[in-house]
Design a protein around this motif. Structure first.
Motif, PDB file in Angstrom:
ATOM      1  N   THR A 272     -12.127  -5.839  25.534  1.00 49.83           N
ATOM      2  CA  THR A 272     -12.489  -4.529  24.209  1.00 49.83           C
ATOM      3  C   THR A 272     -13.469  -4.796  23.074  1.00 49.83           C
ATOM      4  O   THR A 272     -13.717  -6.275  22.990  1.00 49.83           O
ATOM      5  CB  THR A 272     -10.745  -4.427  23.483  1.00 49.83           C
ATOM      6  OG1 THR A 272     -10.776  -3.595  23.253  1.00 49.83           O
ATOM      7  CG2 THR A 272     -10.581  -5.345  22.735  1.00 49.83           C
ATOM      8  N   ASP A 273     -13.802  -4.339  23.092  1.00 51.60           N
ATOM      9  CA  ASP A 273     -14.184  -4.145  21.398  1.00 51.60           C
ATOM     10  C   ASP A 273     -16.278  -4.953  21.609  1.00 51.60           C
ATOM     11  O   ASP A 273     -16.365  -5.591  20.906  1.00 51.60           O
ATOM     12  CB  ASP A 273     -13.938  -4.634  20.363  1.00 51.60           C
ATOM     13  CG  ASP A 273     -12.943  -4.092  19.898  1.00 51.60           C
ATOM     14  OD1 ASP A 273     -13.209  -2.971  18.428  1.00 51.60           O
ATOM     15  OD2 ASP A 273     -12.014  -3.295  20.137  1.00 51.60           O
ATOM     16  N   VAL A 274     -16.548  -4.696  22.648  1.00 50.74           N
ATOM     17  CA  VAL A 274     -17.685  -5.066  23.296  1.00 50.74           C
ATOM     18  C   VAL A 274     -19.035  -4.945  22.705  1.00 50.74           C
ATOM     19  O   VAL A 274     -19.563  -5.590  22.163  1.00 50.74           O
ATOM     20  CB  VAL A 274     -17.807  -4.845  24.953  1.00 50.74           C
ATOM     21  CG1 VAL A 274     -19.243  -5.362  25.517  1.00 50.74           C
ATOM     22  CG2 VAL A 274     -16.750  -5.128  25.537  1.00 50.74           C
TER      23      VAL A 274
ATOM     24  N   GLY B 223     -12.539   0.347  24.758  1.00 54.04           N
ATOM     25  CA  GLY B 223     -13.321   1.177  23.605  1.00 54.04           C
ATOM     26  C   GLY B 223     -14.098  -0.113  22.890  1.00 54.04           C
ATOM     27  O   GLY B 223     -13.938  -1.083  22.891  1.00 54.04           O
ATOM     28  N   ASP B 224     -15.319   0.558  21.665  1.00 54.97           N
ATOM     29  CA  ASP B 224     -16.153   0.304  21.226  1.00 54.97           C
ATOM     30  C   ASP B 224     -16.379  -0.369  22.724  1.00 54.97           C
ATOM     31  O   ASP B 224     -17.435  -1.229  22.041  1.00 54.97           O
ATOM     32  CB  ASP B 224     -15.469  -0.078  19.892  1.00 54.97           C
ATOM     33  CG  ASP B 224     -14.903   0.455  19.332  1.00 54.97           C
ATOM     34  OD1 ASP B 224     -15.173   1.322  18.995  1.00 54.97           O
ATOM     35  OD2 ASP B 224     -14.790   0.090  17.989  1.00 54.97           O
ATOM     36  N   LEU B 225     -17.675   0.446  23.678  1.00 50.98           N
ATOM     37  CA  LEU B 225     -17.678  -0.306  23.996  1.00 50.98           C
ATOM     38  C   LEU B 225     -19.542  -0.741  24.079  1.00 50.98           C
ATOM     39  O   LEU B 225     -19.651  -1.888  24.413  1.00 50.98           O
ATOM     40  CB  LEU B 225     -18.061   0.725  25.595  1.00 50.98           C
ATOM     41  CG  LEU B 225     -18.312   0.336  27.255  1.00 50.98           C
ATOM     42  CD1 LEU B 225     -18.076  -1.387  27.420  1.00 50.98           C
ATOM     43  CD2 LEU B 225     -18.464   1.184  28.338  1.00 50.98           C
TER      44      LEU B 225
ATOM     45  N   GLY C 159     -13.979   4.160  22.275  1.00 54.91           N
ATOM     46  CA  GLY C 159     -14.006   4.356  20.470  1.00 54.91           C
ATOM     47  C   GLY C 159     -14.648   4.531  19.314  1.00 54.91           C
ATOM     48  O   GLY C 159     -15.253   5.406  20.065  1.00 54.91           O
ATOM     49  N   ASN C 160     -14.016   4.264  17.726  1.00 54.51           N
ATOM     50  CA  ASN C 160     -14.417   5.317  17.656  1.00 54.51           C
ATOM     51  C   ASN C 160     -16.312   4.976  17.820  1.00 54.51           C
ATOM     52  O   ASN C 160     -17.232   5.993  17.790  1.00 54.51           O
ATOM     53  CB  ASN C 160     -14.490   4.918  15.819  1.00 54.51           C
ATOM     54  CG  ASN C 160     -14.160   3.806  15.490  1.00 54.51           C
ATOM     55  OD1 ASN C 160     -13.676   2.932  16.641  1.00 54.51           O
ATOM     56  ND2 ASN C 160     -15.454   2.914  15.226  1.00 54.51           N
ATOM     57  N   HIS C 161     -16.958   4.275  17.905  1.00 52.05           N
ATOM     58  CA  HIS C 161     -17.976   4.239  18.109  1.00 52.05           C
ATOM     59  C   HIS C 161     -18.860   4.250  18.953  1.00 52.05           C
ATOM     60  O   HIS C 161     -20.115   4.066  19.178  1.00 52.05           O
ATOM     61  CB  HIS C 161     -18.451   2.105  18.260  1.00 52.05           C
ATOM     62  CG  HIS C 161     -18.470   2.101  16.678  1.00 52.05           C
ATOM     63  ND1 HIS C 161     -19.823   1.796  16.044  1.00 52.05           N
ATOM     64  CD2 HIS C 161     -17.250   1.104  15.933  1.00 52.05           C
ATOM     65  CE1 HIS C 161     -18.854   0.955  15.129  1.00 52.05           C
ATOM     66  NE2 HIS C 161     -18.160   1.244  14.741  1.00 52.05           N
ATOM     67  N   CYS C 162     -17.877   4.209  20.605  1.00 57.91           N
ATOM     68  CA  CYS C 162     -18.491   4.742  21.950  1.00 57.91           C
ATOM     69  C   CYS C 162     -19.446   6.101  21.487  1.00 57.91           C
ATOM     70  O   CYS C 162     -20.186   6.721  22.293  1.00 57.91           O
ATOM     71  CB  CYS C 162     -17.874   5.300  22.621  1.00 57.91           C
ATOM     72  SG  CYS C 162     -16.824   3.213  23.584  1.00 57.91           S
TER      73      CYS C 162
ATOM     74  N   LEU D 244      -5.137   2.655  24.691  1.00 53.93           N
ATOM     75  CA  LEU D 244      -5.652   3.451  23.856  1.00 53.93           C
ATOM     76  C   LEU D 244      -6.200   2.642  22.714  1.00 53.93           C
ATOM     77  O   LEU D 244      -6.462   1.150  22.350  1.00 53.93           O
ATOM     78  CB  LEU D 244      -5.369   4.122  22.594  1.00 53.93           C
ATOM     79  CG  LEU D 244      -3.996   4.026  21.509  1.00 53.93           C
ATOM     80  CD1 LEU D 244      -3.804   5.108  21.071  1.00 53.93           C
ATOM     81  CD2 LEU D 244      -2.414   2.837  22.258  1.00 53.93           C
ATOM     82  N   HIS D 245      -7.410   3.011  21.942  1.00 53.04           N
ATOM     83  CA  HIS D 245      -8.005   1.622  21.563  1.00 53.04           C
ATOM     84  C   HIS D 245      -7.636   1.409  19.348  1.00 53.04           C
ATOM     85  O   HIS D 245      -7.195   0.554  19.157  1.00 53.04           O
ATOM     86  CB  HIS D 245      -9.657   2.636  20.845  1.00 53.04           C
ATOM     87  CG  HIS D 245     -10.689   2.101  19.618  1.00 53.04           C
ATOM     88  ND1 HIS D 245     -11.136   0.571  20.851  1.00 53.04           N
ATOM     89  CD2 HIS D 245     -10.844   1.839  18.870  1.00 53.04           C
ATOM     90  CE1 HIS D 245     -12.157   0.619  19.850  1.00 53.04           C
ATOM     91  NE2 HIS D 245     -11.866   1.451  18.909  1.00 53.04           N
ATOM     92  N   GLN D 246      -7.526   2.253  18.644  1.00 51.70           N
ATOM     93  CA  GLN D 246      -6.690   2.363  17.488  1.00 51.70           C
ATOM     94  C   GLN D 246      -5.522   2.520  17.382  1.00 51.70           C
ATOM     95  O   GLN D 246      -4.554   2.476  18.621  1.00 51.70           O
ATOM     96  CB  GLN D 246      -6.779   4.101  16.450  1.00 51.70           C
ATOM     97  CG  GLN D 246      -8.559   4.248  16.182  1.00 51.70           C
ATOM     98  CD  GLN D 246      -8.959   5.234  17.507  1.00 51.70           C
ATOM     99  OE1 GLN D 246      -8.771   5.330  18.241  1.00 51.70           O
ATOM    100  NE2 GLN D 246     -10.394   5.708  16.840  1.00 51.70           N
TER     101      GLN D 246
ATOM    102  N   GLY E 155      -7.098  -1.971  20.928  1.00 52.58           N
ATOM    103  CA  GLY E 155      -8.095  -3.008  20.307  1.00 52.58           C
ATOM    104  C   GLY E 155      -8.898  -2.222  19.350  1.00 52.58           C
ATOM    105  O   GLY E 155      -7.499  -2.381  18.274  1.00 52.58           O
ATOM    106  N   HIS E 156      -9.536  -1.887  18.820  1.00 49.97           N
ATOM    107  CA  HIS E 156     -10.534  -1.886  17.435  1.00 49.97           C
ATOM    108  C   HIS E 156     -10.134  -2.452  16.475  1.00 49.97           C
ATOM    109  O   HIS E 156     -11.051  -2.419  15.279  1.00 49.97           O
ATOM    110  CB  HIS E 156      -9.217   0.015  17.186  1.00 49.97           C
ATOM    111  CG  HIS E 156      -9.678   0.862  16.174  1.00 49.97           C
ATOM    112  ND1 HIS E 156     -11.209   0.655  16.173  1.00 49.97           N
ATOM    113  CD2 HIS E 156      -9.466   1.259  14.875  1.00 49.97           C
ATOM    114  CE1 HIS E 156     -11.083   1.315  14.472  1.00 49.97           C
ATOM    115  NE2 HIS E 156     -10.018   1.543  14.094  1.00 49.97           N
ATOM    116  N   HIS E 157      -8.866  -3.077  15.893  1.00 52.42           N
ATOM    117  CA  HIS E 157      -8.636  -4.113  14.917  1.00 52.42           C
ATOM    118  C   HIS E 157      -8.798  -5.155  15.778  1.00 52.42           C
ATOM    119  O   HIS E 157      -8.568  -6.049  15.129  1.00 52.42           O
ATOM    120  CB  HIS E 157      -6.969  -4.243  14.343  1.00 52.42           C
ATOM    121  CG  HIS E 157      -6.724  -4.747  13.753  1.00 52.42           C
ATOM    122  ND1 HIS E 157      -5.037  -4.236  13.125  1.00 52.42           N
ATOM    123  CD2 HIS E 157      -7.697  -5.245  12.200  1.00 52.42           C
ATOM    124  CE1 HIS E 157      -5.381  -5.246  11.111  1.00 52.42           C
ATOM    125  NE2 HIS E 157      -6.769  -5.771  11.573  1.00 52.42           N
TER     126      HIS E 157
HETATM  127 ZN    ZN Z   1     -13.074   0.890  16.648  1.00 53.72          ZN
END
Ligand code: ZN
Ligand code: ZN
Length: 319
Positions: A56-58, A97-99, A132-135, A213-215, A249-251
């Motif tokens: 996660t969060d790559v 998420g946030d790949l 993810g939000n950055h994706c 899920l991401h968040q 992920g995310h956190h």
């Molecule tokens: Zn995120």
């Protein structure tokens, strides 16, 4: 009942799960759990254990380091994870998420996405991406999905007696989907149309269910990393009687909660820190008897979760 444990406990704990108090007898629970995997290893029969690779969060991007985020190192970190994942058969890989991280423009984002997707594809062609939000900061959801070749941002599938659900919480509270720098990362919720779909999806399966899920769904609605209608989503999970585990992920610093018999694990971000020792990834193994083993590598801690599927109680043992 909420029992939030952000620091991995070392001692046995008691949990109230769906109305029944169970004190996990540490020796017995541990023995039963390990027997499941021990038998598998002894017989060199790994077919019965469902094994999922998790990252996660790559945040991959070919850009300068900012703070503790070493964007350029993410490809090497994924390659290290790949070597570990190749040691045992993997059913599929999930990126939570946030790949990618936000780049200068749309075309650069797409280029980064192609590069990192190619690395994950080497681990398993069966790969699932949670948005993810950055994706979807620069790219729209459609553009992101088009590059990685995934049809939807939320969907479900079955494998070996389990139901898996990928969710998308990248919507503003007014219901508008993230994309083209139109959102604040703290303004996130699962909209009504997706809620309707979740209810319908969970009612149509008879299988024990794992959510990706991401968040985060396991912290207060107003916390920065939380989905802002988490309580509503958790209630749907609980009422279904099918959801056992939620992976998030995310956190970036990770976390863990058990809420009303459902386990919520937030995995550590792969991006954080420089060099080999700061990598972070894991595998989730599911025994035929329903026990989970999350094996963490490098910074990611391992956890063992003993469940009794479809029984009115759950026994949990953590390390
Ligand atoms: Zn995120
Ligand atoms: Zn992130």
């Amino acid at each position: 009942m909420q029992n939030k444990v952000d620091i991995c406990p070392l001692n046995r704990r008691a949990f109230i799960g769906r109305g029944t108090l169970i004190l996990a007898g540490a020796a017995t629970a541990s023995l039963d759990f390990h027997n499941c995997f021990a038998d598998t290893i002894k017989n060199t029969n790994t077919e019965n254990v469902l094994r999922i690779a998790l990252v996660t969060d790559v945040h991959y991007a070919d850009k300068k380091t900012v703070g503790s985020r070493f964007y350029k190192e993410s490809i090497a970190k994924i390659q290290t994870a790949a070597k570990e994942f190749k040691k045992q058969p993997i059913d599929f890989i999930v990126e939570l998420g946030d790949l990618i991280d936000t780049a200068r423009n749309m075309e650069t984002d797409k280029k980064h996405l192609r590069l990192i997707d190619a690395e994950l594809k080497k681990i398993s062609a069966n790969r699932y991406y949670v948005l993810g939000n950055h994706c979807v900061e620069t790219l729209t959801k459609e553009e992101f999905l088009d590059v990685i070749g995934q049809q939807k941002s939320y969907f479900s599938f079955d494998q070996r007696g389990y139901h898996f659900v990928v969710l998308d919480a990248n919507f503003r509270q007014d219901g508008v989907a993230y994309g083209r720098n139109n959102a604040d990362w703290k303004d996130t919720k699962i909209p009504d149309a997706e809620i309707k779909w979740i209810k319908s999806d969970l009612s149509s399966t008879k299988l024990p269910t794992i959510i990706f899920l991401h968040q985060r769904l396991d912290i207060g609605n107003q916390e920065a990393c939380a989905v802002k209608n988490s309580d509503k989503i958790r209630q749907i999970f609980e009422e279904s009687g099918k959801v056992q585990l939620v992976l998030q992920g995310h956190h970036h610093s990770g976390g863990y909660s058990e809420i009303n018999g459902i386990f919520y694990v937030t995995l550590l971000a792969l991006i954080e820190g420089t060099g080999e020792k700061n990598n972070s990834f894991s595998t989730l193994e599911i025994c035929p008897n329903g026990n989970f083993r999350l094996t963490g590598f490098l910074r990611q801690k391992s956890r063992e979760i003993k469940t009794v599927a479809h029984q009115p109680h759950i026994v949990l043992k953590l390390f």
